[in-house]
Design an enzyme around this catalytic site. Structure first.
Site, mmCIF file in Angstrom:
data_model
loop_
_atom_site.group_PDB
_atom_site.id
_atom_site.type_symbol
_atom_site.label_atom_id
_atom_site.label_comp_id
_atom_site.label_asym_id
_atom_site.label_seq_id
_atom_site.Cartn_x
_atom_site.Cartn_y
_atom_site.Cartn_z
ATOM 1 N N GLU A 129 0.798 -1.224 0.000
ATOM 2 C CA GLU A 129 0.000 0.000 0.000
ATOM 3 C C GLU A 129 0.836 1.283 0.000
ATOM 4 O OE1 GLU A 129 -3.084 0.305 -0.485
ATOM 5 O OE2 GLU A 129 -3.839 -1.718 -0.193
ATOM 6 N N SER A 411 -59.880 -13.931 31.233
ATOM 7 C CA SER A 411 -60.045 -14.000 32.681
ATOM 8 C C SER A 411 -58.756 -13.829 33.469
ATOM 9 C CB SER A 411 -60.689 -15.336 33.062
ATOM 10 O OG SER A 411 -62.021 -15.391 32.577
#
Length: 724
Positions: A129, A411
């Site tokens: 690089e 319920s």
């Protein structure tokens, strides 16, 4: 004038002579009126000099203009900080043991410190690089010139770009990587920031920043993360050819992907890196040759199975994660930012068990379309230890049925809205008489009915609750009053948008989270803890935020104990939740069923929503089952205990290593023996039987006389079956 000119010239020549006495005065050439050659030479010189001076001036002006433009652009450059350069770890969510369960970022990144990166990899990256990385100050004029020449020639060793590693790091940290954004202004700012970075950070720090920042494909950023993803190893354990492959990938992760069918591009790139390392002096030619013989696939993991496993793991905790993110956002955290670590109360073992039971065959779900939502908490602190959002769900972040509040509770609301407030505010004992006779909802012409169309006449509150009779529940809410009922619910973390009454007594829209929190308050003796998912959050800067919920007294200990004792009778043979029985375990709970309206054209006794919420002293578990779209099906009457069956298997697993302790009667409660029945009342409290005759309970007490400190001989009787 000619003579004057001549004299003038003579004088000038004389002056030259005077300055150089050793030289004879020059003889003036005769003036015949023709052009003088020396004068002509001086004219060309003057022209050339003028042109040169103009070019120099223009160059100087251009340089000044260029510098002005550069510094103007540089002045507009964004700020760059260490946090911009040092890529934070991916944001993640962890269970209660600190194990990661979910990565929040679109890319995975685990930051590598410099000592985690082998020297060979650093040399590989620099070789390919930026070979002059250790010689330039962030911008490399020699590299720029070389790049320009290489681009003209059309060949170089993979280094056609003029950007240094430092400039690439800047671009990755603060700028867009889009080609369209590669403007003169951007390049100037990139160069300026690169110079600043080099001034403030060492070369090793810059290289470490870069190697953690680069994208490596497959949703992975940073070379450490790539090593774990591709090879299942740390960087320090990788071979030379493997390191060379990683070093070369950032230039084009898609093209150099080693998992492609055609890996020729990946191999060419790896070999290019190896040759660059030879030229750089990092390795010998023999080492490079040996490495180039190694197949590209050497050491790669099977990511197909890995991806499938990751997706299945994400499905397992999907609903829980949804709730975690909602809670974190409510706390003010931006969960899209990197570096966020969210530690939760999730018990991964329980979560896996709940998921497997919801998606396996152990529980007999009526069809593939039957859905489930379930929330499990620790009633002693409100921590949500597990949550299931649904079953057979093919997408992530779909409907979280555990949090839905649009389905009626049936319920299961009765202990919370009716009988809890009756004990709390009216001091009703467990044996208080309630009517189960033909009755209409107050202010209407509509009859209150039960599934069997029958009436039990005068019964105790215990029997009414355990048998889940509807008419007594409506009577009880009416006696308590909507204001008191709403107040009681508010103490349990459930804020009602209206004053309850009438049909609300037998069902209101709730979520499993709300029921788990409310029933948890009953389980722990009366203290409400808001269900909570997060224990702590660590932000990117290392700051730790710890969280816990402070409990609030929601009801008297006497109310909690008496409700618990009555609900023990729900989980008994022939009771409404017999399928929840776990032999020998001290537990209590309440079921709930919701039917269809007359106009919905469903079979007789078809069930729309089925609930069961139960608890021990260690856990509370609320379960809902039903359908997203009832055109896809309904729960048949024979499957009404589906939630209780699911609860039974989960709670059996959860309680294996927990103490099986019973609830102790508080000093504010007095046992009352009526024949062979153990009932309870609030000590020294006055209560009104509503002018009704006292009756004997026909439902089972939650504890034996000996457990209540009552002489043996007083026994409890079994309850009969009824609807939920």
């Amino acid at each position: 004038m000619a003579n004057d000119n001549q004299w003038s010239r003579v004088n000038r020549n004389q002056n030259l002579y005077d300055n150089h006495p050793a030289t004879e005065p020059p003889t003036l050439p005769p003036n015949n009126g023709g052009p003088k050659k020396p004068k002509k030479r001086r004219s060309w010189r003057r022209i050339l000099l003028t042109v040169f001076l103009w070019l120099l001036t223009l160059g100087f002006i251009g340089t000044l203009a260029g510098a002005a433009v550069f510094f103007t652009y540089a002045n507009e450059a964004p700020n760059i900080t260490e946090s911009d350069l040092a890529s934070e770890n991916s944001s993640a969510i962890y269970d209660n043991q600190g194990n990661p369960i979910w990565k929040l970022s679109t890319v995975q990144r685990d930051y590598a410190n410099s000592n985690e990166i082998p020297k060979t990899l650093k040399e590989a990256v620099v070789s390919i690089e930026d070979r002059r990385f250790y010689k330039h100050g962030g911008v490399d004029p020699i590299r720029i010139a070389g790049a320009a020449l290489a681009n003209i020639e059309g060949s170089s060793l993979g280094m056609q770009g003029g950007s240094t590693l430092t400039q690439q790091l800047v671009k990755l940290s603060v700028f867009s990587t889009s080609t369209a954004d590669q403007t003169l202004k951007r390049k100037a700012q990139e160069a300026w920031l690169a110079l600043r970075v080099e001034k403030n950070f060492s070369k090793d720090e810059i290289l470490t920043f870069y190697m953690n920042k680069v994208y490596m494909g497959h949703g992975v950023s940073g070379m450490k993360t790539a090593a774990e993803y591709f090879y299942g190893k740390p960087l320090t354990a990788l071979s030379l050819p493997q390191l060379a492959l990683l070093a070369g990938m950032p230039q084009s992760p898609t093209n150099y992907d080693p998992y492609l069918k055609d890996t020729s591009a990946a191999k060419d790139r790896r070999d290019t890196v190896l040759q660059a390392m030879v030229k750089y002096g990092a390795i010998t030619q023999k080492q490079a040759n040996d490495a180039m013989k190694v197949p590209i696939s050497d050491g790669l993991q099977d990511i197909t199975a890995k991806t499938q496993l990751a997706n299945e793991s994400r499905k397992t905790v999907d609903g829980y994660v949804q709730s975690v993110l909602a809670e974190a956002s409510a706390m003010g955290f931006d969960t899209s930012k990197p570096g966020l670590k969210i530690y939760t109360n999730l018990d991964s073992d329980l979560q896996q068990k709940m998921y497997d039971l919801a998606n396996g065959s152990s529980v007999a779900f009526p069809s593939q379309n039957t859905q489930i939502g379930a929330t499990m908490t620790d009633p002693n602190n409100g921590e949500v230890v597990a949550q299931i959002s649904g079953r057979n769900q093919q997408i992530l972040f779909g409907t979280n049925h555990a949090n839905l509040t649009g389905r009626s509770s049936g319920s299961s609301i009765k202990p919370l809205l009716d009988y809890g407030p009756a004990i709390e505010y009216l001091n009703w004992p467990t044996y208080r008489t309630v009517e189960d006779k033909k009755y209409k909802y107050p202010g209407t012409s509509h009859d209150v009915t039960d599934w069997d169309g029958k009436y039990m006449d005068n019964i105790t509150m215990r029997t009414a609750l355990t048998q889940s009779r509807n008419i007594p529940a409506v009577h009880t809410l009416e006696a308590v009053g909507g204001q008191n009922a709403a107040k009681f619910m508010s103490g349990l973390g459930i804020q009602l948008n209206k004053i309850p009454g009438g049909q609300d007594a037998i069902g209101m829209p709730l979520s499993t989270v709300q029921e788990a929190g409310a029933f948890g308050a009953i389980a722990n003796g009366g203290t409400y803890y808001k269900p909570t998912y997060i224990s702590k959050i660590v932000t990117a800067d290392g700051t730790t935020h710890n969280y816990s919920v402070s409990g609030k007294r929601a009801m008297k200990s006497s109310t909690a104990f008496m409700l618990t004792d009555m609900m023990k009778g729900v989980i008994k043979p022939n009771a409404t939740a017999a399928d929840a029985i776990i032999p020998g375990l001290h537990q209590a709970g309440k079921s709930g069923l919701v039917g269809f309206g007359d106009g919905e054209q469903m079979p007789d006794r078809a069930i729309k929503d089925a609930w069961f919420t139960g608890f021990t002293k260690s856990y509370t578990l609320s379960v809902w089952t039903g359908y997203d779209d009832n055109s896809l099906g309904y729960i048949p009457w024979t499957s009404q205990d589906l939630p209780a069956q699911y609860y039974q298997k989960v709670m059996s697993y959860a309680m294996q290593n927990k103490p099986n302790t019973d609830w102790k009667m508080p000093d504010t409660v007095t046992p009352k023996i009526d024949g062979n029945i153990v009932e309870y009342e609030v000590k020294d409290a006055k209560w009104d039987n509503g002018g009704l005759p006292t009756v004997t309970s026909v439902s089972q007490s939650g504890e034996s006389p000996s457990e209540a400190g009552i002489p043996a001989g007083a026994a409890s009787v079994g309850s009969t079956s009824g609807n939920n």
